[in-house]
Write a protein that holds these residues in place. Sequence first.
Motif, PDB file in Angstrom:
ATOM      1  N   LYS A  53      67.404  -9.949 -58.154  1.00  0.00           N
ATOM      2  CA  LYS A  53      67.428 -10.025 -59.663  1.00  0.00           C
ATOM      3  C   LYS A  53      68.484  -9.738 -60.400  1.00  0.00           C
ATOM      4  CE  LYS A  53      62.986 -10.415 -61.034  1.00  0.00           C
ATOM      5  NZ  LYS A  53      62.535 -11.309 -61.921  1.00  0.00           N
ATOM      6  N   LEU A  54      69.645  -8.746 -59.997  1.00  0.00           N
ATOM      7  CA  LEU A  54      70.706  -8.744 -60.638  1.00  0.00           C
ATOM      8  C   LEU A  54      71.774  -9.843 -60.328  1.00  0.00           C
ATOM      9  CD1 LEU A  54      71.029  -4.853 -59.942  1.00  0.00           C
ATOM     10  CD2 LEU A  54      70.330  -5.872 -61.948  1.00  0.00           C
ATOM     11  N   THR A  55      71.637 -10.633 -59.609  1.00  0.00           N
ATOM     12  CA  THR A  55      72.766 -11.748 -59.469  1.00  0.00           C
ATOM     13  C   THR A  55      72.374 -12.940 -60.392  1.00  0.00           C
ATOM     14  OG1 THR A  55      71.293 -12.856 -57.681  1.00  0.00           O
ATOM     15  CG2 THR A  55      73.083 -11.167 -56.881  1.00  0.00           C
ATOM     16  N   THR A  56      73.471 -13.709 -60.567  1.00  0.00           N
ATOM     17  CA  THR A  56      73.344 -14.874 -61.303  1.00  0.00           C
ATOM     18  C   THR A  56      73.305 -16.032 -60.524  1.00  0.00           C
ATOM     19  OG1 THR A  56      75.743 -15.172 -61.633  1.00  0.00           O
ATOM     20  CG2 THR A  56      74.465 -13.870 -63.216  1.00  0.00           C
ATOM     21  N   ALA A  57      73.375 -16.163 -58.886  1.00  0.00           N
ATOM     22  CA  ALA A  57      73.532 -17.161 -58.264  1.00  0.00           C
ATOM     23  C   ALA A  57      72.234 -17.715 -57.966  1.00  0.00           C
ATOM     24  CB  ALA A  57      74.299 -16.989 -56.968  1.00  0.00           C
ATOM     25  N   ASP A  58      72.199 -18.897 -57.507  1.00  0.00           N
ATOM     26  CA  ASP A  58      71.077 -19.687 -56.985  1.00  0.00           C
ATOM     27  C   ASP A  58      70.476 -18.966 -55.587  1.00  0.00           C
ATOM     28  OD1 ASP A  58      70.806 -21.649 -59.002  1.00  0.00           O
ATOM     29  OD2 ASP A  58      72.486 -22.861 -57.821  1.00  0.00           O
ATOM     30  N   ALA A  59      69.262 -19.114 -55.324  1.00  0.00           N
ATOM     31  CA  ALA A  59      68.458 -18.529 -54.218  1.00  0.00           C
ATOM     32  C   ALA A  59      69.227 -18.745 -52.863  1.00  0.00           C
ATOM     33  CB  ALA A  59      66.998 -18.711 -54.189  1.00  0.00           C
ATOM     34  N   GLY A  60      69.372 -20.148 -52.646  1.00  0.00           N
ATOM     35  CA  GLY A  60      70.155 -20.758 -51.561  1.00  0.00           C
ATOM     36  C   GLY A  60      71.638 -19.752 -51.134  1.00  0.00           C
ATOM     37  N   VAL A  61      72.211 -19.551 -52.295  1.00  0.00           N
ATOM     38  CA  VAL A  61      73.560 -19.217 -52.220  1.00  0.00           C
ATOM     39  C   VAL A  61      73.323 -17.636 -51.748  1.00  0.00           C
ATOM     40  CG1 VAL A  61      75.528 -18.483 -53.424  1.00  0.00           C
ATOM     41  CG2 VAL A  61      74.439 -20.693 -53.699  1.00  0.00           C
ATOM     42  N   ILE A  79      74.127 -20.467 -40.541  1.00  0.00           N
ATOM     43  CA  ILE A  79      74.272 -21.852 -40.418  1.00  0.00           C
ATOM     44  C   ILE A  79      73.290 -22.608 -41.087  1.00  0.00           C
ATOM     45  CG2 ILE A  79      74.589 -23.861 -38.847  1.00  0.00           C
ATOM     46  CD1 ILE A  79      75.549 -21.638 -36.658  1.00  0.00           C
ATOM     47  N   ALA A  80      72.077 -22.468 -40.993  1.00  0.00           N
ATOM     48  CA  ALA A  80      70.937 -23.142 -41.520  1.00  0.00           C
ATOM     49  C   ALA A  80      71.020 -23.015 -43.108  1.00  0.00           C
ATOM     50  CB  ALA A  80      69.591 -22.573 -40.993  1.00  0.00           C
ATOM     51  N   LEU A  81      71.450 -21.838 -43.522  1.00  0.00           N
ATOM     52  CA  LEU A  81      71.435 -21.660 -45.074  1.00  0.00           C
ATOM     53  C   LEU A  81      72.662 -22.404 -45.430  1.00  0.00           C
ATOM     54  CD1 LEU A  81      70.381 -17.533 -45.186  1.00  0.00           C
ATOM     55  CD2 LEU A  81      69.139 -19.687 -46.309  1.00  0.00           C
ATOM     56  N   PHE A  82      73.754 -22.294 -44.908  1.00  0.00           N
ATOM     57  CA  PHE A  82      74.940 -23.077 -45.456  1.00  0.00           C
ATOM     58  C   PHE A  82      74.609 -24.627 -45.351  1.00  0.00           C
ATOM     59  CE2 PHE A  82      78.738 -25.634 -44.309  1.00  0.00           C
ATOM     60  CZ  PHE A  82      79.675 -24.970 -45.304  1.00  0.00           C
ATOM     61  N   LEU A  83      74.047 -25.183 -44.428  1.00  0.00           N
ATOM     62  CA  LEU A  83      73.596 -26.768 -44.514  1.00  0.00           C
ATOM     63  C   LEU A  83      72.556 -26.928 -45.698  1.00  0.00           C
ATOM     64  CD1 LEU A  83      73.010 -27.305 -40.777  1.00  0.00           C
ATOM     65  CD2 LEU A  83      74.999 -27.980 -42.176  1.00  0.00           C
ATOM     66  N   TYR A  84      71.946 -25.964 -45.933  1.00  0.00           N
ATOM     67  CA  TYR A  84      70.689 -26.105 -47.185  1.00  0.00           C
ATOM     68  C   TYR A  84      71.663 -26.159 -48.354  1.00  0.00           C
ATOM     69  CZ  TYR A  84      67.364 -24.664 -50.504  1.00  0.00           C
ATOM     70  OH  TYR A  84      66.613 -24.493 -51.712  1.00  0.00           O
ATOM     71  N   THR A 113      73.692 -29.290 -48.789  1.00  0.00           N
ATOM     72  CA  THR A 113      72.818 -30.463 -48.866  1.00  0.00           C
ATOM     73  C   THR A 113      72.193 -30.780 -50.247  1.00  0.00           C
ATOM     74  OG1 THR A 113      72.052 -30.419 -46.525  1.00  0.00           O
ATOM     75  CG2 THR A 113      70.841 -31.676 -48.190  1.00  0.00           C
ATOM     76  N   ILE A 114      71.740 -29.485 -50.854  1.00  0.00           N
ATOM     77  CA  ILE A 114      71.276 -29.702 -52.217  1.00  0.00           C
ATOM     78  C   ILE A 114      72.441 -29.112 -53.351  1.00  0.00           C
ATOM     79  CG2 ILE A 114      69.129 -28.803 -51.479  1.00  0.00           C
ATOM     80  CD1 ILE A 114      69.497 -25.999 -52.843  1.00  0.00           C
ATOM     81  N   GLN A 115      73.701 -29.261 -52.869  1.00  0.00           N
ATOM     82  CA  GLN A 115      75.208 -29.262 -53.797  1.00  0.00           C
ATOM     83  C   GLN A 115      74.897 -27.869 -54.562  1.00  0.00           C
ATOM     84  OE1 GLN A 115      74.995 -33.252 -55.596  1.00  0.00           O
ATOM     85  NE2 GLN A 115      76.369 -33.974 -53.570  1.00  0.00           N
TER      86      GLN A 115
END
Length: 300
Positions: free
Chosen positions: A27-35, A192-197, A200-202
């Motif tokens: 909650k305290l971060t500003t980044a997207d969920a995948g990041v 690795i899976a999260l990096f690809l995700y 992929t969604i940029q």
Amino acid sequence: MNKPIIHPYIPIAIGVLTVGLSAIFVKLTTADAGVIAFYRMFFSVVIMLPFFLHSYRKELYRLSKRDWLLSSIAGIFLAIHFILWFESLNYTSVASSTVLVTLQPIFALTGTALFFKEIISGKMLTAVIVALTGSIIISWGDFRVSGAALFGDVLALLACGFITAYLLVGQDVRKRVSLVTYTFLVYLVSSIALFLYVITIQQPLFSYPASDWGWFLALALLPNLLGHTLFNWAIKWVSTNVISITILFEPVVASIAAYYILQESISVSQMIGGIVILTGILLFVLDFKAIKKKLFLKKA
């Protein structure tokens, strides 16, 4: 199976406390969920790498194809869990999200009964219902019948299914593979899976404020390396059901932390729910130990 150096319930309790802070950090971060999920796993792998290479790398050569496959599946399940759960926190409250994510006993009871033929007594089932009731009471005031909140609740419920699948797979692998090797492989595959995700969604991987990087690191050190690693250690000695029912205490930790850090108020229903959850956990653990003791005496 050798006797553990400490009682498994102790690291499980510590794990629940640290994992309970996870939603607050997100909650305290500003980044997207995948990041957020990627850096949580990536930093964990980087921190573990020197220790793994020094003491455990040779174990990789002894792993079977089954162990490689199941560890990879567990890593993918864990990655999906984090994406869904972190995204849910963008739509619903900390209390609602953590409550739904901790409804693992519903999934775990089915999974362990079907795949591991574990005994589920009537008392254990009652204890689960008691604990789930407490979870619902905790977040009763936060559940809102609206499009955004409902969507967040669905994401959290799906995240619950994937974390349970991750634990079920791990229960099989951890009987043959050391904690460090299994954890490192799972976290590596998940990264690795999260990096690809993310690619992929940029979603951007950089240009975040210094505070975000601090929360990324906190997520790796506390909930991940301490919390989930303790769960992975304990799963060699106890059933997935025990961990799942104990994790129901996470909403209590999250609600208290949200009160002090995010200024989310704690209602009477949340306090009552916490007591109900602890009652359910106690009933479950006591009955589980009684069943195991009877089985041991019968075999002896």
